[in-house]
Design a protein around this motif. Structure first.
Motif, PDB file in Angstrom:
ATOM      1  N   THR A 119      45.959  -5.172  23.593  1.00  0.00           N
ATOM      2  CA  THR A 119      46.893  -5.022  22.474  1.00  0.00           C
ATOM      3  C   THR A 119      46.376  -4.114  21.356  1.00  0.00           C
ATOM      4  O   THR A 119      47.116  -3.223  20.902  1.00  0.00           O
ATOM      5  CB  THR A 119      47.267  -6.405  21.897  1.00  0.00           C
TER       6      THR A 119
ATOM      7  N   THR B   1      44.668  -6.886  14.744  1.00  0.00           N
ATOM      8  CA  THR B   1      44.505  -7.423  16.100  1.00  0.00           C
ATOM      9  C   THR B   1      43.096  -7.177  16.641  1.00  0.00           C
ATOM     10  O   THR B   1      42.538  -8.031  17.336  1.00  0.00           O
ATOM     11  CB  THR B   1      45.545  -6.812  17.052  1.00  0.00           C
TER      12      THR B   1
ATOM     13  N   SER C  35      40.753  -9.742  14.851  1.00  0.00           N
ATOM     14  CA  SER C  35      40.922 -11.110  15.358  1.00  0.00           C
ATOM     15  C   SER C  35      40.415 -11.229  16.794  1.00  0.00           C
ATOM     16  O   SER C  35      39.817 -12.243  17.163  1.00  0.00           O
ATOM     17  CB  SER C  35      42.392 -11.519  15.287  1.00  0.00           C
ATOM     18  N   SER C  36      40.628 -10.186  17.603  1.00  0.00           N
ATOM     19  CA  SER C  36      40.130 -10.210  18.985  1.00  0.00           C
ATOM     20  C   SER C  36      38.611 -10.195  19.024  1.00  0.00           C
ATOM     21  O   SER C  36      37.991 -10.880  19.853  1.00  0.00           O
ATOM     22  CB  SER C  36      40.681  -9.009  19.768  1.00  0.00           C
TER      23      SER C  36
ATOM     24  N   SER D  19      46.995 -14.109  27.570  1.00  0.00           N
ATOM     25  CA  SER D  19      46.456 -14.015  26.214  1.00  0.00           C
ATOM     26  C   SER D  19      45.031 -13.449  26.229  1.00  0.00           C
ATOM     27  O   SER D  19      44.649 -12.647  25.373  1.00  0.00           O
ATOM     28  CB  SER D  19      46.468 -15.395  25.561  1.00  0.00           C
ATOM     29  N   TYR D  20      44.266 -13.866  27.205  1.00  0.00           N
ATOM     30  CA  TYR D  20      42.869 -13.431  27.373  1.00  0.00           C
ATOM     31  C   TYR D  20      42.792 -11.922  27.573  1.00  0.00           C
ATOM     32  O   TYR D  20      41.982 -11.232  26.943  1.00  0.00           O
ATOM     33  CB  TYR D  20      42.304 -14.164  28.586  1.00  0.00           C
TER      34      TYR D  20
ATOM     35  N   ARG E 160      37.346 -13.563  18.203  1.00  0.00           N
ATOM     36  CA  ARG E 160      37.564 -14.437  19.365  1.00  0.00           C
ATOM     37  C   ARG E 160      36.482 -14.222  20.409  1.00  0.00           C
ATOM     38  O   ARG E 160      35.944 -15.194  20.949  1.00  0.00           O
ATOM     39  CB  ARG E 160      38.947 -14.144  19.955  1.00  0.00           C
ATOM     40  N   TRP E 161      36.152 -12.962  20.704  1.00  0.00           N
ATOM     41  CA  TRP E 161      35.160 -12.680  21.748  1.00  0.00           C
ATOM     42  C   TRP E 161      33.742 -13.022  21.318  1.00  0.00           C
ATOM     43  O   TRP E 161      32.925 -13.451  22.135  1.00  0.00           O
ATOM     44  CB  TRP E 161      35.254 -11.213  22.171  1.00  0.00           C
TER      45      TRP E 161
ATOM     46  N   SER F 228      44.164  -9.766  24.487  1.00  0.00           N
ATOM     47  CA  SER F 228      43.267  -9.689  23.323  1.00  0.00           C
ATOM     48  C   SER F 228      42.456  -8.397  23.349  1.00  0.00           C
ATOM     49  O   SER F 228      41.952  -7.945  22.311  1.00  0.00           O
ATOM     50  CB  SER F 228      42.325 -10.897  23.302  1.00  0.00           C
TER      51      SER F 228
END
Length: 218
Positions: free
Chosen positions: A157, A121, A124-125, A150-151, A128-129, A154
């Motif tokens: 979590t 996690t 993947s976060s 979700s924002y 994403r950022w 991220s």
């Protein structure tokens, strides 16, 4: 030099002109959402974060800080993964401290699994950022709803999974220590438990104090 200054002033004025107030959909937040927002961004609302979305420099500062947090989370998860893996795959070298009994072994295995999830996690976060676009994020946040949750998750979590992995590991060690036949081991475990409770209590009190302070400052 004068041309550069004029360009900077023009850009700054354009940024101010484009700045929009926080949408009403982002003002109405439940208590749970406020807590998640506080854990993710350090504020129980999105006011400051929304303002950062109107400036490229401010958004880069926020992105760098969050990527740094996620990188630290990956490091912590890696350490927990390595330690839990060693304890799960090897027997106790000391007969008086047996962590291979069912309860500690189950907690150690759970700690291992949670550390793996935390690494996935976090990675993947971070991806994403790193690739998040400021204007696209601003447009997606406006309607509120699922994207906001979700924002924020991220960021929260991965930290959540690392915290649970650490707690599972510590409880495994505490159970093994209290069931030990050695008096010294049980005394050391009791001191460790007291230290753990004091530290967790201090963190929770500090969290609640900062949360209440941020609510009063609004």
């Amino acid at each position: 030099m004068a041309c550069s200054t004029e360009l900077y002033m023009t850009t700054d004025k354009r940024a101010l002109a484009e700045e929009q107030p926080l949408p009403e959909t982002l003002r109405r937040m439940s208590l749970l959402m406020r807590v998640i927002c506080f854990l993710a961004l350090g504020r129980p609302d999105l006011d400051d974060h929304w303002k950062s979305l109107h400036s490229e420099q401010a958004f880069e500062t926020v992105r760098s800080r969050l990527c740094s947090i996620l990188a630290s989370t990956i490091t912590a998860a890696s350490v927990l993964l390595a330690i839990s893996g060693v304890f799960v795959s090897t027997g106790s070298p000391v007969p008086s401290f047996d962590y291979t009994s069912p309860a500690p072994h189950c907690l150690l295995f759970l700690s291992l699994m949670l550390a793996m999830i935390a690494m996935l996690t976090s990675g993947s976060s971070m991806i994403r950022w790193v690739h998040t676009d400021r204007q696209w994020t601003q447009e997606q946040l406006k309607p509120g709803g699922y994207f906001v949750l979700s924002y924020l998750l991220s960021i929260v979590t991965p930290i959540f999974f690392v915290a649970w992995s650490l707690n599972c590991f510590m409880f495994a060690m505490l159970i093994a220590g209290f069931y030990s036949q050695s008096t010294i081991c049980r005394v050391v475990t009791a001191l460790w438990l007291v230290t753990y409770v004091v530290n967790v209590g201090t963190i929770l009190i500090d969290f609640m104090w900062k949360y209440a302070k941020s609510l009063n400052s609004r």
